[in-house]
Structures are given as structure tokens and as C-alpha cells.
Write a protein that holds these residues in place. Structure first.
Motif, PDB file in Angstrom:
ATOM      1  N   HIS A  12      -0.823  -2.965  -6.313  1.00 49.60           N
ATOM      2  CA  HIS A  12       0.189  -2.180  -7.022  1.00 49.60           C
ATOM      3  C   HIS A  12      -0.139  -2.177  -8.512  1.00 49.60           C
ATOM      4  O   HIS A  12      -0.640  -3.161  -9.047  1.00 49.60           O
ATOM      5  CB  HIS A  12       1.583  -2.773  -6.802  1.00 49.60           C
ATOM      6  CG  HIS A  12       2.698  -1.836  -7.139  1.00 49.60           C
ATOM      7  ND1 HIS A  12       3.395  -1.140  -6.178  1.00 49.60           N
ATOM      8  CD2 HIS A  12       3.227  -1.463  -8.332  1.00 49.60           C
ATOM      9  CE1 HIS A  12       4.318  -0.387  -6.760  1.00 49.60           C
ATOM     10  NE2 HIS A  12       4.232  -0.570  -8.073  1.00 49.60           N
ATOM     11  N   SER A  13       0.173  -1.063  -9.168  1.00 52.43           N
ATOM     12  CA  SER A  13      -0.058  -0.939 -10.604  1.00 52.43           C
ATOM     13  C   SER A  13       1.153  -0.279 -11.261  1.00 52.43           C
ATOM     14  O   SER A  13       1.736   0.664 -10.712  1.00 52.43           O
ATOM     15  CB  SER A  13      -1.321  -0.110 -10.871  1.00 52.43           C
ATOM     16  OG  SER A  13      -1.568  -0.017 -12.259  1.00 52.43           O
ATOM     17  N   TYR A  14       1.526  -0.807 -12.436  1.00 45.04           N
ATOM     18  CA  TYR A  14       2.684  -0.286 -13.171  1.00 45.04           C
ATOM     19  C   TYR A  14       2.288  -0.187 -14.638  1.00 45.04           C
ATOM     20  O   TYR A  14       1.860  -1.171 -15.256  1.00 45.04           O
ATOM     21  CB  TYR A  14       3.862  -1.245 -12.991  1.00 45.04           C
ATOM     22  CG  TYR A  14       5.154  -0.798 -13.641  1.00 45.04           C
ATOM     23  CD1 TYR A  14       6.051   0.015 -12.959  1.00 45.04           C
ATOM     24  CD2 TYR A  14       5.481  -1.218 -14.926  1.00 45.04           C
ATOM     25  CE1 TYR A  14       7.245   0.414 -13.543  1.00 45.04           C
ATOM     26  CE2 TYR A  14       6.669  -0.833 -15.522  1.00 45.04           C
ATOM     27  CZ  TYR A  14       7.549  -0.014 -14.825  1.00 45.04           C
ATOM     28  OH  TYR A  14       8.732   0.369 -15.414  1.00 45.04           O
ATOM     29  N   TYR A  15       2.409   1.026 -15.197  1.00 44.66           N
ATOM     30  CA  TYR A  15       1.968   1.243 -16.581  1.00 44.66           C
ATOM     31  C   TYR A  15       2.828   2.324 -17.231  1.00 44.66           C
ATOM     32  O   TYR A  15       3.127   3.351 -16.610  1.00 44.66           O
ATOM     33  CB  TYR A  15       0.498   1.672 -16.603  1.00 44.66           C
ATOM     34  CG  TYR A  15      -0.067   1.878 -17.985  1.00 44.66           C
ATOM     35  CD1 TYR A  15      -0.446   0.793 -18.772  1.00 44.66           C
ATOM     36  CD2 TYR A  15      -0.209   3.163 -18.504  1.00 44.66           C
ATOM     37  CE1 TYR A  15      -0.964   0.982 -20.044  1.00 44.66           C
ATOM     38  CE2 TYR A  15      -0.723   3.365 -19.775  1.00 44.66           C
ATOM     39  CZ  TYR A  15      -1.095   2.267 -20.545  1.00 44.66           C
ATOM     40  OH  TYR A  15      -1.602   2.464 -21.806  1.00 44.66           O
ATOM     41  N   ASP A  19       5.261   3.616 -11.961  1.00 43.12           N
ATOM     42  CA  ASP A  19       4.253   3.182 -10.994  1.00 43.12           C
ATOM     43  C   ASP A  19       3.046   4.106 -11.043  1.00 43.12           C
ATOM     44  O   ASP A  19       3.186   5.326 -11.184  1.00 43.12           O
ATOM     45  CB  ASP A  19       4.837   3.199  -9.574  1.00 43.12           C
ATOM     46  CG  ASP A  19       5.974   2.209  -9.401  1.00 43.12           C
ATOM     47  OD1 ASP A  19       5.806   1.049  -9.797  1.00 43.12           O
ATOM     48  OD2 ASP A  19       7.033   2.609  -8.866  1.00 43.12           O
ATOM     49  N   LEU A  20       1.865   3.505 -10.919  1.00 38.58           N
ATOM     50  CA  LEU A  20       0.625   4.277 -10.841  1.00 38.58           C
ATOM     51  C   LEU A  20       0.022   4.052  -9.459  1.00 38.58           C
ATOM     52  O   LEU A  20      -0.409   2.947  -9.130  1.00 38.58           O
ATOM     53  CB  LEU A  20      -0.360   3.826 -11.926  1.00 38.58           C
ATOM     54  CG  LEU A  20       0.057   4.071 -13.382  1.00 38.58           C
ATOM     55  CD1 LEU A  20      -1.030   3.569 -14.322  1.00 38.58           C
ATOM     56  CD2 LEU A  20       0.321   5.552 -13.621  1.00 38.58           C
ATOM     57  N   TRP A  21       0.003   5.105  -8.648  1.00 39.01           N
ATOM     58  CA  TRP A  21      -0.460   4.975  -7.270  1.00 39.01           C
ATOM     59  C   TRP A  21      -1.947   5.252  -7.122  1.00 39.01           C
ATOM     60  O   TRP A  21      -2.536   4.916  -6.093  1.00 39.01           O
ATOM     61  CB  TRP A  21       0.327   5.925  -6.365  1.00 39.01           C
ATOM     62  CG  TRP A  21       1.810   5.732  -6.462  1.00 39.01           C
ATOM     63  CD1 TRP A  21       2.720   6.595  -6.981  1.00 39.01           C
ATOM     64  CD2 TRP A  21       2.548   4.579  -6.045  1.00 39.01           C
ATOM     65  NE1 TRP A  21       3.985   6.069  -6.919  1.00 39.01           N
ATOM     66  CE2 TRP A  21       3.909   4.827  -6.341  1.00 39.01           C
ATOM     67  CE3 TRP A  21       2.201   3.369  -5.459  1.00 39.01           C
ATOM     68  CZ2 TRP A  21       4.911   3.909  -6.068  1.00 39.01           C
ATOM     69  CZ3 TRP A  21       3.202   2.451  -5.186  1.00 39.01           C
ATOM     70  CH2 TRP A  21       4.537   2.720  -5.484  1.00 39.01           C
ATOM     71  N   VAL A  27      -4.192   0.300   2.608  1.00 37.73           N
ATOM     72  CA  VAL A  27      -3.463  -0.607   3.501  1.00 37.73           C
ATOM     73  C   VAL A  27      -2.104  -1.004   2.924  1.00 37.73           C
ATOM     74  O   VAL A  27      -1.239  -1.509   3.648  1.00 37.73           O
ATOM     75  CB  VAL A  27      -4.289  -1.881   3.807  1.00 37.73           C
ATOM     76  CG1 VAL A  27      -5.582  -1.527   4.488  1.00 37.73           C
ATOM     77  CG2 VAL A  27      -4.537  -2.683   2.551  1.00 37.73           C
ATOM     78  N   TYR A  28      -1.913  -0.760   1.616  1.00 42.31           N
ATOM     79  CA  TYR A  28      -0.635  -1.099   0.979  1.00 42.31           C
ATOM     80  C   TYR A  28       0.211   0.127   0.662  1.00 42.31           C
ATOM     81  O   TYR A  28       1.299   0.000   0.102  1.00 42.31           O
ATOM     82  CB  TYR A  28      -0.889  -1.892  -0.311  1.00 42.31           C
ATOM     83  CG  TYR A  28      -1.515  -3.232  -0.053  1.00 42.31           C
ATOM     84  CD1 TYR A  28      -0.753  -4.290   0.431  1.00 42.31           C
ATOM     85  CD2 TYR A  28      -2.872  -3.437  -0.259  1.00 42.31           C
ATOM     86  CE1 TYR A  28      -1.324  -5.519   0.689  1.00 42.31           C
ATOM     87  CE2 TYR A  28      -3.453  -4.669   0.001  1.00 42.31           C
ATOM     88  CZ  TYR A  28      -2.676  -5.709   0.475  1.00 42.31           C
ATOM     89  OH  TYR A  28      -3.251  -6.926   0.739  1.00 42.31           O
ATOM     90  N   ARG A  29      -0.268   1.291   1.039  1.00 42.37           N
ATOM     91  CA  ARG A  29       0.439   2.526   0.716  1.00 42.37           C
ATOM     92  C   ARG A  29       1.832   2.537   1.340  1.00 42.37           C
ATOM     93  O   ARG A  29       2.009   2.227   2.517  1.00 42.37           O
ATOM     94  CB  ARG A  29      -0.373   3.730   1.190  1.00 42.37           C
ATOM     95  CG  ARG A  29       0.044   5.059   0.579  1.00 42.37           C
ATOM     96  CD  ARG A  29      -1.107   6.039   0.643  1.00 42.37           C
ATOM     97  NE  ARG A  29      -2.254   5.585  -0.148  1.00 42.37           N
ATOM     98  CZ  ARG A  29      -3.490   6.064   0.004  1.00 42.37           C
ATOM     99  NH1 ARG A  29      -3.735   6.983   0.927  1.00 42.37           N
ATOM    100  NH2 ARG A  29      -4.470   5.616  -0.758  1.00 42.37           N
ATOM    101  N   ASP A  30       2.829   2.868   0.527  1.00 41.27           N
ATOM    102  CA  ASP A  30       4.235   2.958   0.951  1.00 41.27           C
ATOM    103  C   ASP A  30       4.817   1.611   1.377  1.00 41.27           C
ATOM    104  O   ASP A  30       5.853   1.561   2.042  1.00 41.27           O
ATOM    105  CB  ASP A  30       4.398   3.962   2.104  1.00 41.27           C
ATOM    106  CG  ASP A  30       3.969   5.370   1.715  1.00 41.27           C
ATOM    107  OD1 ASP A  30       4.207   5.751   0.555  1.00 41.27           O
ATOM    108  OD2 ASP A  30       3.398   6.074   2.567  1.00 41.27           O
TER     109      ASP A  30
END
Length: 215
Positions: A12-15, A19-21, A27-30
Motif C-alpha cells: 500500500h502507498s499513501y502520498y 492513496d496511490l494504487w 495480490v493485495y488489490r482491494d
């Protein structure tokens, strides 16, 4: 946040307050979520939904602010809900086999197995331990010395059964099997009842007879 071992996976990324997808591993989507309110309070906790055995491992969290950059590593263990096997009735003096089914992968090399007997008071008794491809019985409780056996030939079929030899009345109780294969962790509980203990009449004080179980 990213997985630490092997080729790092972006979890996961947050900037810039969002959220930055882009770049997130599929495998971690949604399945991931950060709490923006928590971030403003100094907590960058990540919620991971619908956990899978493959999620087990080490995770790295990087937090960068105007003041400093910090990181923290977290280990995630994925446990399977404990299952209760059918009760076992064992005959005193005979052998009994306690079943412990688990889901195994292709690689059984890191397989670890621990059998314990639950005690009402004090610590549980270590019945048998198997680690790194061999029995490790240094801490085995003395009451089980020379009376237990695992069957590694059954591991590929997903069974970590334990054979208990020369059953005694004191063996009666709740047994717990913990299995740690390549992916996930499994726990099985079995209630063991011992029959054939026999009874004899002994003389109690003041002439009242009573029944006593023989050992």
C-alpha cells in the motif's frame, strides 16, 4: 508499506493525502486500507482484509514527514482456526494414535510439529516436538519419555499423527497439536478418555467402604 522478504512487494502507498494504487502488487488489490484520521494522529496502521496463508511474512512500513523518516518491521503469522477432532477412547496399557490433519504445500522442509497436553493448573505438558526434520525431545515431559512417536511418512498426506504407547490413566485429558508448514499454522484439539482403569473396594475410616480407581 511493503513485504520485506524476497522481491519486495508493494502492499500500500499513501502520498499527498491520498492513496496511490499504481504499483500495488495484484495480490493485495482491494484488500488494503489506511485510515487518514489515524495518520494525522501519528498512526499509519494498515488494515488487510480477507487474510490468506500467502500473506504470512515480514512487512516494512516507511513513514516520511517534514520532520523525519521512520520505519518499522512487522511479522505476520496466519493462523487457522483451531479444530476439534472426535474424542478418542483409549484402553489402558495399549497404544493409541491421535490424528492431526493439516493442509500441506509442496515444501515440507520447514515443517514444525508440537504436541501438548493441556493442564488445568500450571503450564501445559510437552508431549512431543518435531523441528527442522527431526524429533526434538529435550523438553519433553518425563511422563511421556519413550512412549511417543510421530510418523513423518504421513506428512505429505497432511497428517501429523502421534502414537502414544502403553497408555496410562494419567494420560487422560485434552491434547493440542500445533503444525507450522510452509504456509499458515494449524491447530487441532483432541479429548482423550482412558478406559480399563479398573476399580477396587478399599476400607475408609469408620468402616465406610468406598471405590478407588487403580493406577
Amino acid at each position: 508499506m511493503q513485504r520485506a522478504e524476497g522481491a519486495a512487494l508493494l502492499v500500500h502507498s499513501y502520498y499527498g493525502e491520498r492513496d496511490l494504487w499504481q504499483g500495488q502488487d495484484k495480490v493485495y488489490r482491494d484488500r488494503t486500507q489506511l485510515d487518514p484520521e489515524g495518520i494525522h494522529k501519528g498512526n499509519a496502521s494498515l488494515r488487510l482484509r480477507a487474510v490468506r496463508f500467502q500473506d504470512e511474512g515480514s512487512y516494512l512500513c516507511y513513514v516520511t514527514s517534514e520532520l523525519r523518516t521512520s520505519s518499522q518491521q512487522i511479522s505476520l503469522a496466519v493462523l487457522r482456526e483451531s479444530e476439534m477432532e472426535s474424542p478418542i477412547v483409549a484402553q489402558q496399557g495399549q497404544d493409541v494414535t491421535l490424528s492431526c490433519p493439516f493442509e500441506c504445500g509442496l515444501n515440507l522442509q520447514p515443517l514444525n510439529v508440537t504436541w501438548k497436553k493441556e493442564e488445568a493448573e500450571g503450564r501445559d505438558l510437552l508431549v512431543h516436538s518435531y523441528y527442522n526434520g527431526m524429533d526434538t525431545l529435550q523438553r519433553q515431559d518425563v511422563t511421556y519419555k519413550g512412549r511417543t512417536q510421530l510418523h513423518p511418512e504421513s506428512f505429505p498426506q497432511g497428517n501429523a499423527s502421534l502414537t502414544l504407547r502403553r497408555v496410562r490413566s494419567q494420560d487422560e485429558g485434552l491434547y493440542i497439536c500445533h503444525v507450522k508448514p510452509e504456509l499458515g499454522r494449524f491447530s487441532v484439539r483432541i479429548q482423550v478418555t482412558v478406559e480399563g482403569t479398573g476399580q477396587r473396594i478399599v476400607q475408609a475410616p469408620r468402616g465406610f467402604p468406598t471405590l478407588e480407581k487403580s493406577a
